[in-house]
Design an enzyme around this catalytic site. Structure first.
Site, PDB file in Angstrom:
ATOM      1  N   ARG A 106       0.857  -1.193   0.000  1.00  0.00           N
ATOM      2  CA  ARG A 106       0.000   0.000   0.000  1.00  0.00           C
ATOM      3  C   ARG A 106       0.881   1.227   0.000  1.00  0.00           C
ATOM      4  O   ARG A 106       1.758   1.366   0.846  1.00  0.00           O
ATOM      5  CB  ARG A 106      -0.869   0.030   1.260  1.00  0.00           C
ATOM      6  CG  ARG A 106      -1.953  -0.975   1.258  1.00  0.00           C
ATOM      7  CD  ARG A 106      -3.046  -0.616   2.231  1.00  0.00           C
ATOM      8  NE  ARG A 106      -2.616  -0.067   3.512  1.00  0.00           N
ATOM      9  CZ  ARG A 106      -3.454   0.287   4.460  1.00  0.00           C
ATOM     10  NH1 ARG A 106      -4.762   0.154   4.271  1.00  0.00           N
ATOM     11  NH2 ARG A 106      -3.037   0.772   5.594  1.00  0.00           N
ATOM     12  N   ASP A 202       0.388  -3.492  12.091  1.00  0.00           N
ATOM     13  CA  ASP A 202       0.855  -3.825  10.747  1.00  0.00           C
ATOM     14  C   ASP A 202       1.265  -5.297  10.714  1.00  0.00           C
ATOM     15  O   ASP A 202       2.261  -5.691  11.330  1.00  0.00           O
ATOM     16  CB  ASP A 202       2.051  -2.927  10.384  1.00  0.00           C
ATOM     17  CG  ASP A 202       2.446  -3.098   8.927  1.00  0.00           C
ATOM     18  OD1 ASP A 202       2.757  -4.250   8.526  1.00  0.00           O
ATOM     19  OD2 ASP A 202       2.427  -2.110   8.182  1.00  0.00           O
ATOM     20  N   ASP A 205       4.857  -6.170   9.400  1.00  0.00           N
ATOM     21  CA  ASP A 205       5.907  -5.792  10.349  1.00  0.00           C
ATOM     22  C   ASP A 205       5.934  -6.733  11.550  1.00  0.00           C
ATOM     23  O   ASP A 205       6.998  -7.088  12.055  1.00  0.00           O
ATOM     24  CB  ASP A 205       5.703  -4.350  10.831  1.00  0.00           C
ATOM     25  CG  ASP A 205       6.131  -3.337   9.777  1.00  0.00           C
ATOM     26  OD1 ASP A 205       6.861  -3.727   8.844  1.00  0.00           O
ATOM     27  OD2 ASP A 205       5.739  -2.168   9.896  1.00  0.00           O
TER      28      ASP A 205
HETATM   29  C1  PRP Z   1      -1.085  -4.971   4.216  1.00  0.00           C
HETATM   30  C2  PRP Z   1      -1.871  -6.261   4.237  1.00  0.00           C
HETATM   31  C3  PRP Z   1      -2.660  -6.191   2.963  1.00  0.00           C
HETATM   32  C4  PRP Z   1      -2.945  -4.722   2.849  1.00  0.00           C
HETATM   33  C5  PRP Z   1      -4.358  -4.480   3.286  1.00  0.00           C
HETATM   34  O1  PRP Z   1       0.000  -5.069   3.383  1.00  0.00           O
HETATM   35  O2  PRP Z   1      -1.061  -7.402   4.341  1.00  0.00           O
HETATM   36  O3  PRP Z   1      -1.977  -6.670   1.835  1.00  0.00           O
HETATM   37  O4  PRP Z   1      -2.044  -4.050   3.729  1.00  0.00           O
HETATM   38  O5  PRP Z   1      -4.706  -3.162   3.061  1.00  0.00           O
HETATM   39  P1  PRP Z   1      -5.818  -2.751   2.006  1.00  0.00           P
HETATM   40  O6  PRP Z   1      -6.963  -3.656   2.210  1.00  0.00           O
HETATM   41  O7  PRP Z   1      -6.112  -1.320   2.391  1.00  0.00           O
HETATM   42  O8  PRP Z   1      -5.234  -2.844   0.631  1.00  0.00           O
HETATM   43  P2  PRP Z   1       1.062  -3.887   3.257  1.00  0.00           P
HETATM   44  O9  PRP Z   1       0.663  -2.947   2.171  1.00  0.00           O
HETATM   45  O10 PRP Z   1       1.296  -3.284   4.608  1.00  0.00           O
HETATM   46  O11 PRP Z   1       2.338  -4.624   2.721  1.00  0.00           O
HETATM   47  P3  PRP Z   1       3.256  -5.742   3.440  1.00  0.00           P
HETATM   48  O12 PRP Z   1       2.419  -6.980   3.565  1.00  0.00           O
HETATM   49  O13 PRP Z   1       4.362  -5.885   2.461  1.00  0.00           O
HETATM   50  O14 PRP Z   1       3.691  -5.207   4.765  1.00  0.00           O
HETATM   51  N1  URA Z   2      -2.412  -3.526   6.799  1.00  0.00           N
HETATM   52  C1  URA Z   2      -2.070  -3.982   8.018  1.00  0.00           C
HETATM   53  O1  URA Z   2      -1.089  -4.736   8.156  1.00  0.00           O
HETATM   54  N2  URA Z   2      -2.820  -3.611   9.069  1.00  0.00           N
HETATM   55  C2  URA Z   2      -3.877  -2.825   8.944  1.00  0.00           C
HETATM   56  O2  URA Z   2      -4.543  -2.529   9.964  1.00  0.00           O
HETATM   57  C3  URA Z   2      -4.217  -2.332   7.672  1.00  0.00           C
HETATM   58  C4  URA Z   2      -3.466  -2.704   6.610  1.00  0.00           C
END
Ligand code: PRP
Ligand code: URA
Length: 211
Positions: A106, A202, A205
């Site tokens: 995101r 997150d 993370d």
């Molecule tokens: C997080 C999560 C989803 C997304 C959800 O990923 O694992 O993929 O956010 O958010 P949305 O419904 O608003 O699209 P992130 O973008 O943090 O990436 P990561 O898994 O690489 O940390």
């Molecule tokens: N992605 C995450 O990992 N946590 C949230 O709450 C939203 C998006």
């Protein structure tokens, strides 16, 4: 929100593990283990409708009519990064499944998904696909991932997440009314940074110990 294609997994083991997962004191090692265990339990619950076919099996006593899974093996597609945390759990139940990967993150300012990787198993048109991501927040990542997968005409798609926000669930079911959603918790709302409240923070993370 009443939607016949949305399944909240109320199983006590899932709910108990979800509580520990949410806790800010839970460290990465335990967080990873819990994500994996919850994914495994959700996989068990969400595969109740897999088709079976009959075969004959010789036991030491007699020949029995028995059942095995019918059709091609299924494919799991985690959305990188956080979806990776769910793979081990689902593969522990269905070890012969293929695994594809879709990379999305995101944008921190717009909160829109940016896609950076896609590698899917061959013959997707003959397979059932389970898309995996612990978090459904705005829904943008899951909506785009499923649209991408649909280009390959899989037999069926299911989406499995651990926590969903009402906003994301509504957007997803509107964009993909044909795709059932399985989640362990339906939370309250999104905050101004589009994080799920109360959520778990997150997911990527916490799984990988970054930040
Ligand atoms: C997080 C999560 C989803 C997304 C959800 O990923 O694992 O993929 O956010 O958010 P949305 O419904 O608003 O699209 P992130 O973008 O943090 O990436 P990561 O898994 O690489 O940390
Ligand atoms: N992605 C995450 O990992 N946590 C949230 O709450 C939203 C998006």
């Amino acid at each position: 929100m009443e939607n016949k294609n949305v399944f909240i997994m109320e199983h006590p083991l899932i709910q108990h593990k979800l509580t520990i997962l949410r806790d800010e004191r839970t460290g990465s090692k335990q967080f990873r283990e819990l994500v994996s265990e919850i994914a495994m339990l959700m996989c068990y619950e969400s595969t109740r409708d897999l088709p079976l076919r009959e075969i004959e099996t010789k036991t030491p006593i007699a020949t029995a009519k028995t059942k095995v899974l019918a059709g091609r093996k299924m494919a799991f597609v985690p959305i990188l990064r956080a979806g990776l945390g769910m793979v081990e759990g689902v593969l522990s139940l269905i070890p012969a499944a293929k695994v594809g990967h879709i990379g999305m993150y995101r944008d921190p300012k717009t909160h829109k998904p940016v896609d950076y990787y896609c590698k899917l198993p061959a013959d997707l048109n003959e397979r059932d696909v389970f898309v995996l991501d612990p978090m459904l927040a705005t829904g943008g990542s899951a909506i785009d991932a499923v649209s991408r997968i649909k280009e390959f005409n899989p037999k069926r798609i299911k989406f499995m997440c651990i926590i969903a926000a009402p906003e994301g669930l509504e957007a997803f079911t509107k964009a993909h009314p044909d795709v059932p959603v399985f989640c362990a918790g339906l939370d309250d709302h999104l905050n101004e940074h589009c994080y799920i409240v109360p959520g778990l923070g997150d997911a990527g993370d916490r799984i990988f110990g970054t930040k």
